[in-house]
Design a protein around this motif. Structure first.
Motif, mmCIF file in Angstrom:
data_model
loop_
_atom_site.group_PDB
_atom_site.id
_atom_site.type_symbol
_atom_site.label_atom_id
_atom_site.label_comp_id
_atom_site.label_asym_id
_atom_site.label_seq_id
_atom_site.Cartn_x
_atom_site.Cartn_y
_atom_site.Cartn_z
ATOM 1 N N ASP A 106 47.081 33.970 40.564
ATOM 2 C CA ASP A 106 47.447 34.680 39.335
ATOM 3 C C ASP A 106 46.889 33.987 38.100
ATOM 4 O O ASP A 106 47.620 33.705 37.136
ATOM 5 C CB ASP A 106 48.978 34.825 39.229
ATOM 6 N N LYS A 146 48.697 38.260 48.903
ATOM 7 C CA LYS A 146 49.103 39.447 48.151
ATOM 8 C C LYS A 146 48.736 40.717 48.891
ATOM 9 O O LYS A 146 47.692 40.788 49.556
ATOM 10 C CB LYS A 146 48.343 39.486 46.821
ATOM 11 N N GLU A 166 51.894 34.023 36.448
ATOM 12 C CA GLU A 166 50.954 34.876 35.699
ATOM 13 C C GLU A 166 50.159 34.020 34.730
ATOM 14 O O GLU A 166 50.671 33.021 34.212
ATOM 15 C CB GLU A 166 51.699 35.979 34.933
#
Lengths: 153, 747
Positions: free
Chosen positions: B84, B216, B183
């Motif tokens: 991320d 993911k 993130e």
């Protein structure tokens, strides 16, 4: 021999028969200008001499006393990109990248002379620059793009 | 299938347990063994061989050669996606030479599987890949394998790094790690607290990641599947990208080299008196099979080298092109080296039928990368450092170590950007020469640069090849195709250089692009005949596919013409039961090009297909006759890559590969006289220029059940598509390349 390269004066004491390409690369240490063929066939070594696009492998130091030379390093830097370089980046032109300095130098000269080049203007101006990766479609797009931006500026 | 299985079992070595053990493509194995080759600099934390967290972002080690194909960007994105990261936090570096970066998929690429019906991964999982145990340790870029090889491994490397960073954050914040998100290169707590990876790195480094970190769901991807700005683009637009030839070190000297124009012949006598008298010359070095001049600048080295008088021994192969091809043709007289496809009974089918017979041939070809061969080296205090634009760092390391006489662990290889590769830089000759020069001048860094003429004449060429084909075609399409291909073996030539031996088993490379195509021809035999002509040959973008697609796709066009069938419809019928994926690619290209309607007046179209490196590719080209010659008007390219990791970059490889193939088809030819290559420079071995390029329209499909590479597959169909178009335009069936020996092209 006294040269101005990207606005910086250089006193060069090398064999006057040395091609400008090797003066730039091995004596002055500007490696952005590339060796491809040594005989003016591929355009990878293109620089501007007194504003004219020139194959630096085919012009010797002895003929350049007092000349104003511009290389890719004088067009723009990663921190201060020229419009043409930004167009190159936005169009994701380069692949291996080795010919691209020469391509950009030819493109800059084209856009200085022809503000809004047609496809055939571009073909004619860029014919001397070989790209073995075949980036030509994006080179053409980037030149059109840069022309638009320069017109708008 | 059963036949294929038999060949595999009989011909290949025992399978390595490490490869079959189910973790072969996982991250865990590579983290444990071999050791992580990276050592952290100040302010860096290293989690595994691929991930370095810095104070200002993350460096991803992308251990495949960036030679234009955009591989650094796509490999870095595999890691960045799982971590991320924001894209502007990501940097890529080639990293060191290490078996941690072995390319396992490339090691299996010489196996005689048929990709369209036996998936590559399945074959590898079956353990059939250990064809050359010695190849297993090689870190190499080739065979369009980089993304396939990295797809799981590098995502797992990213996921593992993310896992430990999250754990460290959980520990510091005293929170459940499940509650934390990541993130933009930071761990984010439910209350909004952000801890950057940089500040967590030191605490995370002792935490053990899971052996198979969870990846993911592709639906959640934010970087993969998108067209990302290439990480090397700014440097390449500003002249600041460092290629091998740009290596500069304090006190560096500059060298150039001349080897025997009769390739592989001996160097009998050297007189360098004149060169040694030149003031810029620092040394003249006898490299055994070549002579080098070391000087204060490259130009001086070039100039001095021209004054060296050398007596060269003869070539170990016939002296002329005609004699070389006569020798290659003799291979047809011997039993085939392998018959990798033998469906039905082709002899019965040919007997008594109306047989179409053709012989095709292709010339030797040079790679002609824009950056001529070069490498720099420094031998100091018993350690050798090599800077080389190369496709195989562990090979460079081992061969340079042997040449200089130091242990491999005393060699550091820096892989620079490559000014083109196309297979040429999978070789190691240029780096070994630089290492020998470093040994001759200990303590002094030496940059060796070949003149373009040396580069053109001392390549490992795409071999010349001949195909003899017989076919029978009925109203429903081909019922028999019998083909024999004769050429020197790339696999044997490379195997001898790399390992001192030709690999065992049938030579798949010789017939790839022919035996493995999705054509359900009921009687179908493809045999390969290996010639032992000793001209050095190597991998040239798409390797065997580069000639076999030309042979088969033009011959199929002949059969279609013979039976009055449409070449597209005929292929779709042949593909019918074999591969819906292949048929979709051809149908899509035909739709895009309006194949069903006639070409505009004065124009004609040709099509070709090839399934290579896991990627089915169809190309259609439209050409016209102008006063200046034949003009390439437009080309349509369709590929099915399974998963399009970076569409804009894939598109670049599609057009790049096609232009490479068109260039060779129109004008590429290396010829020999007195044992020496005749072509010297871009004057007689040129690439297509901007005015010669057609317009392109490309489409990427994603229905293939596996991810596949894109660096090479667009090259093979280009020559046959163009040759078929030339036939449609002129009625001339050209069976030998280059095409410009028969027809004129506009320049």
């Amino acid at each position: 021999m006294r040269l101005s390269v990207n606005g910086t004066p250089h006193d060069v004491s090398a064999d006057p028969g040395t091609p400008l390409l090797w003066v730039l690369r091995d004596v002055i240490g500007l490696t952005g200008t590339k060796y491809g063929c040594g005989v003016g066939l591929c355009g990878a070594c293109t620089v501007h001499v007194n504003g004219q696009p020139t194959r630096s492998c085919s012009i010797t130091l002895g003929d350049l006393d007092g000349a104003q030379i511009t290389t890719i390093e004088g067009i723009g830097t990663p921190e201060h990109l020229a419009v043409i370089q930004q167009a190159w980046i936005d169009n994701q032109v380069a692949q291996c990248g080795y010919c691209q300095s020469g391509q950009i130098m030819s493109a800059v000269a084209l856009l200085a002379a022809t503000k809004t080049p047609t496809d055939s203007d571009i073909d004619a101006a860029m014919d001397g620059n070989l790209c073995r990766c075949g980036t030509y479609p994006r080179i053409r797009a980037a030149i059109h793009d840069a022309a638009k931006r320069l017109q708008g500026a | 299938m059963s036949r294929l299985g038999t060949i595999t079992r009989r011909s290949f070595l025992v399978v390595s347990a490490a490869v079959v053990g189910g973790v072969a493509f996982g991250y865990y194995k590579y983290q444990q063994d071999p050791a992580n080759p990276l050592t952290p600099a100040k302010g860096e934390t290293i989690f595994n061989p691929w991930v370095i967290v810095r104070t200002d972002g993350v460096t991803v080690i992308t251990p495949r050669a960036e030679m234009g194909q955009g591989v650094q960007t796509t490999l870095a994105a595999l890691v960045a996606e799982e971590m991320d990261l924001a894209w502007d936090q990501v940097r890529a570096e080639h990293g060191p030479a290490s078996s941690a970066y072995t390319n396992f998929v490339a090691a299996g690429a010489s196996l005689p599987f048929i990709d369209y019906r036996d998936s590559r991964m399945k074959h590898l999982a079956e353990g059939a890949m250990d064809v050359m145990g010695k190849f297993l340790g090689i870190q190499a870029t080739g065979g369009s394998t980089s993304t396939v090889d990295a797809f799981v491994r590098m995502r797992q490397a990213g996921a593992a790094a993310r896992y430990v960073l999250v754990q460290a954050a959980a520990k510091r914040l005293r929170q459940n790690p499940m509650a934390l998100k990541t993130e933009g290169g930071a761990v984010v707590a439910p209350d909004g607290t952000r801890l950057s990876y940089s500040e967590l790195a030191a605490e995370a480094v002792g935490i053990a990641p899971p052996s198979e970190p969870k990846l993911k769901d592709p639906k959640a991807w934010t970087l993969l599947g998108k067209s990302l700005p290439r990480l090397d683009m700014v440097a390449k637009a500003t002249g600041t990208a460092a290629f091998g030839i740009d290596t500069r070190l304090p006190g560096m000297l500059f060298a150039s080299v001349r080897a025997n124009p009769a390739l592989g012949g001996k160097m009998q006598h050297v007189d360098a008196t004149a060169a040694k008298a030149m003031p810029e010359v620092k040394a003249v070095v006898d490299l055994g099979d070549a002579v080098a001049v070391v000087a204060t600048n490259t130009w001086a080295a070039f100039k001095a080298l021209q004054t060296v008088q050398v007596t060269w021994g003869p070539a170990p192969y016939p002296e002329t092109t005609d004699a070389i091809f006569a020798e290659i043709a003799k291979a047809f007289d011997a039993a085939p080296h392998g018959t990798l496809r033998d469906d039905g009974n082709v002899d019965t089918a040919l007997a008594g039928a109306k047989v179409v017979t053709s012989e095709y041939r292709v010339p030797y070809l040079a790679h002609a990368t824009m950056e001529p061969m070069n490498a720099a080296a420094l031998l100091k205090d018993g350690a050798l450092t090599v800077w080389a634009p190369n496709q195989a760092p562990t090979v460079i390391r081992d061969k340079c170590a042997a040449a200089v006489g130091v242990a491999a662990d005393k060699v550091t290889v820096h892989t620079t950007f490559l000014g083109g590769g196309f297979g040429r830089r999978a070789e190691f000759d240029y780096a070994v020469q630089a290492a020998k020069l470093a040994k001759a001048l200990p303590g002094t860094p030496v940059l060796l640069t070949w003149r373009r003429e040396e580069d053109m004449t001392h390549d490992f060429f795409r071999p010349g090849a001949i195909a003899r084909m017989q076919g029978v075609v009925g109203p429903d399409g081909p019922v028999a195709l019998k083909a024999a291909v004769a050429a020197p073996s790339v696999l044997a030539s490379q195997g001898k250089r790399l390992l001192g031996m030709a690999p065992p088993g049938p030579d798949k490379i010789l017939v790839e692009g022919f035996y493995d195509q999705p054509y359900g021809i009921p009687n179908y035999r493809v045999a390969g005949h290996v010639s032992d002509v000793a001209v050095p040959v190597g991998s040239w973008r798409s390797v065997g596919n580069s000639h076999n697609a030309f042979f088969q796709e033009c011959f199929l066009d002949e059969l279609a013409h013979e039976a009055g069938l449409d070449p597209v419809a005929m292929r779709l019928k042949l593909m019918g039961k074999e591969s819906a994926v292949a048929a979709r690619v051809v149908e899509t290209a035909a739709d895009m090009a309006n194949w069903g309607t006639p070409a505009p007046t004065g124009r004609a179209r040709g099509m070709a297909f090839c399934w290579s490196f896991g990627t089915p590719t169809a190309e259609i080209i439209e050409i016209s006759q102008s006063d200046a010659g034949i003009k390439l008007e437009k080309m349509w390219i369709v590929q099915d890559v399974g998963i399009a990791l970076d569409p804009r970059n894939i598109e670049a490889q599609m057009t790049s590969g096609a232009i490479f193939g068109l260039t060779a088809a129109i004008q590429g030819e290396i010829t020999f006289a007195r044992g020496a290559v005749e072509q010297q420079n871009f004057s007689d071995y040129d690439g297509l220029r901007m005015p010669q390029i057609p317009l392109f329209e490309t489409r990427i499909l994603q229905t293939n059940p596996h991810l596949s590479g894109v660096g090479e597959p667009a090259t093979p169909p280009a020559a046959p598509a163009l040759a078929n178009a030339v036939f449609a335009l002129t009625g001339k069936r050209i069976r030998a390349l280059p095409l410009n020996k028969v027809v004129t092209f506009a320049t």
